[in-house]
Design a protein around this motif. Structure first.
Motif, PDB file in Angstrom:
ATOM      1  N   PRO A 122       0.810  -1.235   0.000  1.00  0.00           N
ATOM      2  CA  PRO A 122       0.000   0.000   0.000  1.00  0.00           C
ATOM      3  C   PRO A 122       0.838   1.277   0.000  1.00  0.00           C
ATOM      4  O   PRO A 122       0.421   2.283  -0.591  1.00  0.00           O
ATOM      5  CB  PRO A 122      -0.834  -0.134   1.277  1.00  0.00           C
ATOM      6  N   ASP A 123       1.983   1.266   0.665  1.00  0.00           N
ATOM      7  CA  ASP A 123       2.824   2.465   0.680  1.00  0.00           C
ATOM      8  C   ASP A 123       3.243   2.848  -0.727  1.00  0.00           C
ATOM      9  O   ASP A 123       3.168   4.028  -1.127  1.00  0.00           O
ATOM     10  CB  ASP A 123       4.083   2.232   1.537  1.00  0.00           C
ATOM     11  N   GLU A 124       3.726   1.880  -1.507  1.00  0.00           N
ATOM     12  CA  GLU A 124       4.157   2.152  -2.879  1.00  0.00           C
ATOM     13  C   GLU A 124       2.970   2.615  -3.732  1.00  0.00           C
ATOM     14  O   GLU A 124       3.104   3.523  -4.559  1.00  0.00           O
ATOM     15  CB  GLU A 124       4.785   0.904  -3.481  1.00  0.00           C
ATOM     16  N   GLU A 125       1.818   2.015  -3.518  1.00  0.00           N
ATOM     17  CA  GLU A 125       0.642   2.391  -4.304  1.00  0.00           C
ATOM     18  C   GLU A 125       0.253   3.851  -4.039  1.00  0.00           C
ATOM     19  O   GLU A 125      -0.028   4.614  -4.975  1.00  0.00           O
ATOM     20  CB  GLU A 125      -0.518   1.451  -3.953  1.00  0.00           C
ATOM     21  N   ARG A 126       0.269   4.268  -2.764  1.00  0.00           N
ATOM     22  CA  ARG A 126      -0.103   5.641  -2.429  1.00  0.00           C
ATOM     23  C   ARG A 126       0.897   6.643  -2.983  1.00  0.00           C
ATOM     24  O   ARG A 126       0.523   7.695  -3.503  1.00  0.00           O
ATOM     25  CB  ARG A 126      -0.213   5.791  -0.918  1.00  0.00           C
ATOM     26  N   LEU A 127       2.194   6.319  -2.908  1.00  0.00           N
ATOM     27  CA  LEU A 127       3.198   7.257  -3.392  1.00  0.00           C
ATOM     28  C   LEU A 127       3.120   7.402  -4.913  1.00  0.00           C
ATOM     29  O   LEU A 127       3.162   8.517  -5.455  1.00  0.00           O
ATOM     30  CB  LEU A 127       4.592   6.795  -2.969  1.00  0.00           C
ATOM     31  N   LEU A 135      11.434   5.062   0.905  1.00  0.00           N
ATOM     32  CA  LEU A 135      10.505   4.596  -0.119  1.00  0.00           C
ATOM     33  C   LEU A 135      10.888   5.158  -1.486  1.00  0.00           C
ATOM     34  O   LEU A 135      10.915   4.436  -2.490  1.00  0.00           O
ATOM     35  CB  LEU A 135       9.092   5.022   0.270  1.00  0.00           C
ATOM     36  N   ILE A 136      11.205   6.455  -1.522  1.00  0.00           N
ATOM     37  CA  ILE A 136      11.630   7.084  -2.786  1.00  0.00           C
ATOM     38  C   ILE A 136      12.899   6.426  -3.297  1.00  0.00           C
ATOM     39  O   ILE A 136      13.032   6.121  -4.493  1.00  0.00           O
ATOM     40  CB  ILE A 136      11.826   8.595  -2.587  1.00  0.00           C
ATOM     41  N   PRO A 149      -1.012   6.416   8.326  1.00  0.00           N
ATOM     42  CA  PRO A 149       0.338   6.846   7.952  1.00  0.00           C
ATOM     43  C   PRO A 149       1.102   5.749   7.221  1.00  0.00           C
ATOM     44  O   PRO A 149       0.837   4.557   7.383  1.00  0.00           O
ATOM     45  CB  PRO A 149       0.990   7.164   9.306  1.00  0.00           C
ATOM     46  N   LEU A 150       2.062   6.189   6.404  1.00  0.00           N
ATOM     47  CA  LEU A 150       2.925   5.228   5.725  1.00  0.00           C
ATOM     48  C   LEU A 150       3.704   4.427   6.770  1.00  0.00           C
ATOM     49  O   LEU A 150       4.092   4.937   7.817  1.00  0.00           O
ATOM     50  CB  LEU A 150       3.912   5.945   4.805  1.00  0.00           C
ATOM     51  N   GLU A 151       3.957   3.167   6.442  1.00  0.00           N
ATOM     52  CA  GLU A 151       4.713   2.318   7.361  1.00  0.00           C
ATOM     53  C   GLU A 151       6.212   2.534   7.226  1.00  0.00           C
ATOM     54  O   GLU A 151       6.968   2.209   8.140  1.00  0.00           O
ATOM     55  CB  GLU A 151       4.376   0.844   7.099  1.00  0.00           C
TER      56      GLU A 151
END
Length: 812
Positions: free
Chosen positions: A127-132, A166-167, A158-160
């Motif tokens: 989900p973190d990658e999808e949101r970013l 992540l970037i 919040p992002l985990e």
């Protein structure tokens, strides 16, 4: 839940300050990133040390205004080292952090990021990658600040993972690209990398284009991105070919800052011939390799005569660390020693080498710090500040010339690089290797106590042999002694003439820079003392200036005495400039080089000067103690100490040890090639045990005599020492303040375990317009000293004019 950050700001505060983390910055706030905060009316950049949810009571808590970095610039292990340093050296944590992190690292927050074509159609893994990626599809090219604001405004949890990490992960995968517009000094260039997929498929998609296939083969072979210029030069693929490969989706194009070359910080060229280690070297390397592979803290003291091949031993240990997937830090005491060693390390480790020191330009320093932090460079070389390089998986720390006082920082925070190297190695489970031909008495003592494992090299490398020692008694050569004057004895002049005739090289040591330490009017006695320091200014004839070497104040050299109007001005004593002048008069036409702190600041720095001497462009090198250690010049057959006892009269208990080390180190510069060497010691104290020990190579005799003195007067290594120094523009107030501090120490319950000397005027009683009084505290128990000082300092403020120096290296 509201979160708070402990932030170290660059002020002399005893503890970090607490700030509230606004919701919009919660995604970026983490230990090790920099943050902009308000302290009073000032806006300062501090470092986040910790994050928690405990609001301090009784204080107004301000919010963080900005997070500067995407990901930590200081890793967790260095944050722990910063806390230890602040506690051990009783230093403000903000000053420790300021010493650790280059002050000119640019902000990462203005970096612009965007989704690539691959990212636009990628299937996120969580989900973190999808949101970013979704945020970037909506924003297009966006600053990281805008991206964080968009993610923070989302109603989702919040992002985990931290946004910066992540970037970085998505960029490595090719799903996003970025451009850092804040990197200074570098030139933006186009870089290319192969798209995911088998090489055979890329070659088939390329068609019949031979240059295109060559570019694909090249990128596949090196396994990393390459600039367009690299590909054009090595694969003969033009920009048009690369554009076609990009359009076909075979390669991906992105923008990066071109790496700055550091050749100007190195000297020497050509591959170093490989050779077989002597049995003692091979045994030492094997011991170190076993310790590195073991993965546990292991401290060693490597001792060997000058020219014994200690450098080769620790470079092979660094090879072992890299082979084990670990990193290495190589420390030298001075920047002047970096250039020659940097070339040797670069020839061995290539792009794995990073150089870190204050002589780098800001862009170079930023580049090297980032290369180390990202794991692109795994061998770090530099002086004491390189100890704080953000290496990962540390396997080896080398402290070369460990006895050198330059490892001790003489401004806040007053840490010792050698001692902190042991602390960092212990925390990392790494090998710490202290290296010296003349180890400090503290390290010798620690080896005797089993705290360091001794390793010894017993012979000189190659065909080199120890130089012949020659003692010149200046009491008979120059009986009318004038303080500070330099005399070229008849024996020295004879040896110089013979050496020059053979075409060999010479090193002369005069441990004082400038032309003369004093300009005196013979008519009225005016000696042009500094108004702020009360000490005579040094005459620099080349610039025709009188300079105070303690506060830096300058005034032009006068033609007439400003007091009496007479022209009876006479330079008293001699520094490197005057020695150069005297030598040129005696031996005209001989090319000279001078290495001291003044010449090291000139364009090209010490690297250019030493390279000219190494090539033989100059036949004689004159200098301060900078010429005495670490250099390898096979054509040098004569070295001389023009005033071997110049240190002996210093009011410092380490003066004799430093004299001995200096004499032995300079002797080691001679006879390192296939020519026999000689070293000349000119002295008015030929019977002194330090000079006799250096002359006859009696290391054990020197240590025995010096330890007898240290034990009798309770000096280190038999006790721990702390210097308390107070500075004030008013002399009486200065004394009274230190007397009050002394009384508080005397009243402490543990005061019986310590010895106090003072309060008394410091040897240099007035410097930079401030009166100076000192108090020396000695105890066999450092724990008791710390307990007393922690309690007493808690009753006074961390003021800039109260200096606490734990384990001081000089008491002037």
């Amino acid at each position: 839940m509201t979160s708070y950050a402990e932030i170290a700001v660059p002020l002399p505060l005893a503890a970090p300050l607490t700030y509230e983390i606004p919701p919009g910055l919660a995604l970026l706030a983490q230990p090790g990133v920099r943050a902009k905060v308000r302290v009073g009316k000032r806006r300062l950049t501090g470092l986040v040390l910790a994050i928690h949810d405990r609001r301090p009571e009784g204080f107004e808590i301000r919010p963080i205004e900005e997070i500067v970095d995407l990901e930590p610039v200081v890793p967790v292990d260095l944050l722990e080292l910063a806390r230890f340093t602040a506690d051990y050296y009783l230093a403000p944590i903000g000053e420790v952090v300021r010493a650790m992190v280059p002050g000119d690292l640019p902000s990462q927050g203005n970096r612009r990021v965007w989704a690539t074509d691959a990212g636009a159609f990628a299937t996120p893994r969580n989900p973190d990658e999808e949101r970013l990626l979704e945020a970037l599809r909506e924003l297009g090219r966006a600053s990281v600040a805008d991206l964080v604001e968009r993610l923070g405004a989302s109603s989702e949890p919040p992002l985990e993972r931290p946004v910066g990490r992540l970037i970085a992960d998505l960029q490595e995968r090719g799903w996003i690209a970025s451009e850092d517009r804040t990197a200074r000094g570098g030139r933006y260039v186009s870089a290319f990398e192969l798209a995911p997929g088998p090489k055979e498929a890329h070659l088939a998609a390329c068609g019949r284009s031979a240059p295109g296939k060559a570019a694909i083969e090249y990128l596949a072979a090196i396994g990393r991105p390459a600039t367009g210029a690299e590909i054009s030069a090595l694969a003969e693929a033009s920009p048009a070919v690369l554009k076609r490969l990009t359009d076909l989706g075979i390669v991906r194009k992105f923008t990066q800052v071109e790496r700055l070359g550091l050749d100007r910080h190195m000297f020497g060229a050509g591959e170093t011939a490989s050779f077989e280690l002597r049995p003692d070297q091979a045994e030492t390397v094997a011991t170190l390799q076993t310790a590195i592979d073991g993965g546990s803290f292991a401290p060693f003291l490597l001792v060997g005569m000058t020219g014994a091949g200690k450098t080769e031993v620790y470079l092979r240990a660094a090879e072992a660390a890299l082979a084990a997937g670990k990193s290495a830090i190589l420390l030298v005491p001075e920047i002047a020693l970096v250039p020659a060693l940097a070339r040797a390390v670069e020839q061995r480790f290539g792009a794995d080498l990073a150089i870190l020191h204050s002589g780098l330009g800001s862009s170079e320093r930023h580049q090297e710090w980032e290369r180390v932090r990202r794991g692109e460079a795994r061998v770090v070389l530099g002086p004491r500040s390189a100890l704080f390089a953000p290496v990962a998986n540390l396997g080896l720390i080398v402290v070369d010339e460990e006895q050198d006082p330059a490892y001790k920082q003489e401004s806040a925070p007053r840490y010792h690089g050698r001692d902190l190297a042991l602390v960092r190695a212990r925390a990392a489970g790494a090998v710490a290797l202290l290296v010296s031909a003349t180890p400090s008495l503290e390290s010798r003592y620690n080896a005797e106590q089993g705290k360091l494992t001794p390793l010894k090299l017993t012979a000189r490398a190659g065909q080199g042999s120890l130089p012949e020692g020659i003692l010149v008694d200046l009491r008979t050569e120059a009986p009318r002694r004038v303080p500070g004057e330099i005399h070229f004895s008849e024996r020295l002049k004879t040896e110089i003439a013979e050496t020059l005739e053979r075409g060999e090289q010479i090193i002369l040591l005069r441990n004082r820079r400038g032309y003369s330490p004093m300009l005196l009017c013979r008519a009225c006695g005016e000696d042009f003392r500094c108004d702020d320091c009360g000490l005579p200014r040094t005459l620099h004839m080349r610039d025709r200036e009188l300079v105070c070497h303690y506060c830096g104040s300058m005034r032009p050299m006068p033609a007439l005495c400003p007091i009496c109007g007479e022209a009876a001005l006479e330079p008293i004593g001699a520094g490197t400039e005057r020695v150069e002048e005297m030598f040129a008069e005696m031996y005209p036409g001989i090319e000279l080089a001078v290495l001291d702190r003044d010449t090291a600041r000139r364009p090209g720095g010490p690297a250019a000067l030493l390279e000219r001497f190494s090539r033989g462009d100059s036949q004689v090198l004159i200098g301060t103690q900078m010429v005495s250690k670490g250099h390898h010049f096979p054509n040098v057959s004569l070295t001389a100490v023009l005033a071997a006892d110049s240190y002996l009269g210093f009011p410092d208990f380490r003066a004799v040890e430093r004299t001995y080390n200096l004499l032995v180190q300079l002797a080691g510069r001679a006879g390192r090639g296939d020519r026999p060497g000689k070293v000349i010691y000119q002295t008015y104290h030929p019977e002194h045990y330090a000079i006799q020990a250096a002359l006859h190579g009696d290391d054990e005799g020197f240590v025995r005599e010096e330890l007898r003195f240290r034990r009798a007067f309770h000096y280190p290594p038999f006790s721990r020492l702390v210097q308390i120094l107070v500075e004030d523009k008013n002399r009486d107030r200065c004394h009274d303040r230190l007397a009050e501090f002394s009384n508080r120490v005397s009243a402490h319950p543990k005061a019986r375990s310590i010895r106090m000397t003072g309060p008394a005027p410091a040897p240099f009683e007035r410097l930079r317009g401030e009166w100076r009084f000192q108090l020396l505290l000695r105890s066999a128990s450092l724990r008791d000293l710390h307990a007393i000082l922690h309690d007493v300092l808690g009753q006074v403020s961390f003021a800039g004019d109260l200096i606490v120096d734990v384990d001081p290296q000089q008491l002037l």
